[in-house]
Design a protein around this motif. Sequence first.
Motif, PDB file in Angstrom:
ATOM      1  N   SER A 225       0.804  -1.344   0.011  1.00  0.00           N
ATOM      2  CA  SER A 225      -0.136  -0.104   0.068  1.00  0.00           C
ATOM      3  C   SER A 225       0.779   1.033   0.134  1.00  0.00           C
ATOM      4  CB  SER A 225      -0.858   0.026   1.082  1.00  0.00           C
ATOM      5  OG  SER A 225      -0.148  -0.072   2.523  1.00  0.00           O
ATOM      6  N   ILE A 252      -3.279   0.252  -3.392  1.00  0.00           N
ATOM      7  CA  ILE A 252      -4.057   0.581  -2.162  1.00  0.00           C
ATOM      8  C   ILE A 252      -3.448   1.688  -1.441  1.00  0.00           C
ATOM      9  CG2 ILE A 252      -4.676  -0.313   0.184  1.00  0.00           C
ATOM     10  CD1 ILE A 252      -4.179  -3.275  -1.182  1.00  0.00           C
ATOM     11  N   ALA A 254      -3.593   4.708   1.169  1.00  0.00           N
ATOM     12  CA  ALA A 254      -3.845   5.190   2.590  1.00  0.00           C
ATOM     13  C   ALA A 254      -3.470   6.590   2.797  1.00  0.00           C
ATOM     14  CB  ALA A 254      -3.380   4.216   3.740  1.00  0.00           C
ATOM     15  N   GLU A 285     -12.934   8.438  -1.755  1.00  0.00           N
ATOM     16  CA  GLU A 285     -11.527   7.685  -1.612  1.00  0.00           C
ATOM     17  C   GLU A 285     -10.919   8.243  -0.653  1.00  0.00           C
ATOM     18  OE1 GLU A 285     -11.040   7.137  -6.710  1.00  0.00           O
ATOM     19  OE2 GLU A 285     -10.387   9.008  -5.743  1.00  0.00           O
ATOM     20  N   VAL A 288     -11.990   6.226   2.604  1.00  0.00           N
ATOM     21  CA  VAL A 288     -11.631   4.670   2.488  1.00  0.00           C
ATOM     22  C   VAL A 288      -9.972   4.861   2.821  1.00  0.00           C
ATOM     23  CG1 VAL A 288     -11.031   2.937   0.943  1.00  0.00           C
ATOM     24  CG2 VAL A 288     -13.243   3.800   0.781  1.00  0.00           C
ATOM     25  N   ALA A 289      -9.369   5.796   2.312  1.00  0.00           N
ATOM     26  CA  ALA A 289      -7.997   5.991   2.568  1.00  0.00           C
ATOM     27  C   ALA A 289      -7.556   6.145   4.007  1.00  0.00           C
ATOM     28  CB  ALA A 289      -7.359   6.998   1.606  1.00  0.00           C
ATOM     29  N   ASN A 293      -8.130   1.479   4.305  1.00  0.00           N
ATOM     30  CA  ASN A 293      -6.989   1.265   3.713  1.00  0.00           C
ATOM     31  C   ASN A 293      -5.910   1.534   4.707  1.00  0.00           C
ATOM     32  OD1 ASN A 293      -8.525   0.570   1.376  1.00  0.00           O
ATOM     33  ND2 ASN A 293      -7.443   2.241   0.161  1.00  0.00           N
ATOM     34  N   TYR A 296      -5.475  -1.392   6.745  1.00  0.00           N
ATOM     35  CA  TYR A 296      -4.401  -2.517   5.810  1.00  0.00           C
ATOM     36  C   TYR A 296      -2.937  -2.039   5.873  1.00  0.00           C
ATOM     37  CZ  TYR A 296      -2.675  -4.743   1.689  1.00  0.00           C
ATOM     38  OH  TYR A 296      -1.950  -5.744   0.792  1.00  0.00           O
ATOM     39  N   ALA A 297      -2.746  -0.772   5.668  1.00  0.00           N
ATOM     40  CA  ALA A 297      -1.198  -0.288   5.840  1.00  0.00           C
ATOM     41  C   ALA A 297      -0.693  -0.866   7.382  1.00  0.00           C
ATOM     42  CB  ALA A 297      -1.091   1.007   5.556  1.00  0.00           C
ATOM     43  N   SER A 301      -6.488  -4.668   8.970  1.00  0.00           N
ATOM     44  CA  SER A 301      -7.792  -4.522   8.214  1.00  0.00           C
ATOM     45  C   SER A 301      -8.813  -5.454   8.790  1.00  0.00           C
ATOM     46  CB  SER A 301      -7.566  -4.352   6.980  1.00  0.00           C
ATOM     47  OG  SER A 301      -6.957  -5.567   6.250  1.00  0.00           O
TER      48      SER A 301
END
Length: 356
Positions: A225, A252, A254, A285, A288-289, A293, A296-297, A301
């Motif tokens: 990401s 992806i 973030a 976006e 989400v970032a 996301n 996730y980074a 997640s």
Amino acid sequence: MCVIPGLIDAHSHPVWAGDRVHEFALKLAGATYMEVHQAGGGIHFTVTHTRQASADQLLSSLTQRLGRMLRSGTTLVECKSGYGLDLDTELKMLMVIERARRSLDIGISSTYCGAHAVPKGKTVAEATEDIIKVQLPALREKMEQGELSVDNIDVFCEKGVFDLDSSRAILQAGKDMGLQINFHGDELHPMNSAQLGAELNALAISHLEEVTNDGIAAMAKAGTSAVLLPTTAYILRLPQPRARDMLDRGVIVALGSDFNPNAYCCSMPMVMHLACVNMRMTMNEALVAATINAAYALGLSQSHGSLEVGKQGDLLILNSSRWEHLIYQFGGHQELIKYVIIKGNVVYENDKVMDL
Ligand SMILES: N=CN[C@@H](CCC(=O)O)C(=O)O
Ligand SMILES: [Zn+2]
């Protein structure tokens, strides 16, 4: 009102002493980030002051900064060491982060960033050797004894700081002891950091103002990401990271505040606003970032970043009929966020918000 997931800040440097407001004036007058750094300021200035500060002093300022972040809607934040550059001070910083993690409501992902700069008096090779042979083994011991938990390893992979080979060696050594790779790359010069991250299966690479097309393709393929930091490009007047190209090619993306003495911003809503205006992300976006996301980074997640059954109950309640106001009203978060909820508990109720 609106309910949204708690915001996640995927990149911050909140443990330090000695502010750099004087350097802000120099930079406004035209000095570049590297000119200030090479003249002994920048990270070096902060290292001098952080080495002198006691753990209690560092914990007290960290607590205040994390409180500001929480009131701005951040429920999970990545916190880096990296203003020690020697074993004792790096451990002092990581222990301060550990104490904050154990005592505060805000969630913390802890990052060892001993390769944030080459300490004065050492070459890159000497600094790399010290990190791999001295600092990382000491860290591992503390982790095995249960005194410390560290999640990620970071390096400032940059011309004049850590080159590609030393970055690779440090990141690989961290990975070998179980740390997730999450590092600074391709910020001021194209370094092929993105390709290095993809090669090492890094979870995340931050900055990427100078990433190449090949780097973007490599990250998309590897699932590495991009943590984009709109405050850095804004304050240093750098070219904007190419968020659109990354999103369009499947990276992806973030966001992080990059809170540090160079970029003094604790507010993810302001970061999202800058990402939309300067990096041309949509508001969806950006949300989400700054939520799933960013989780996730940080390798989280599965448990964080969205409102789903079975995940941790981290959320914000906004005093607004549309959540987009949180981004649209630049700096308005202070009066839009009514409640911050972590693990299902109200940890902040804002009395500045008028009841409807
Ligand atoms: N680029 C390297 N590190 C920080 C800045 C740290 C500092 O200037 O103190 C960043 O992410 O922007
Ligand atoms: Zn940083």
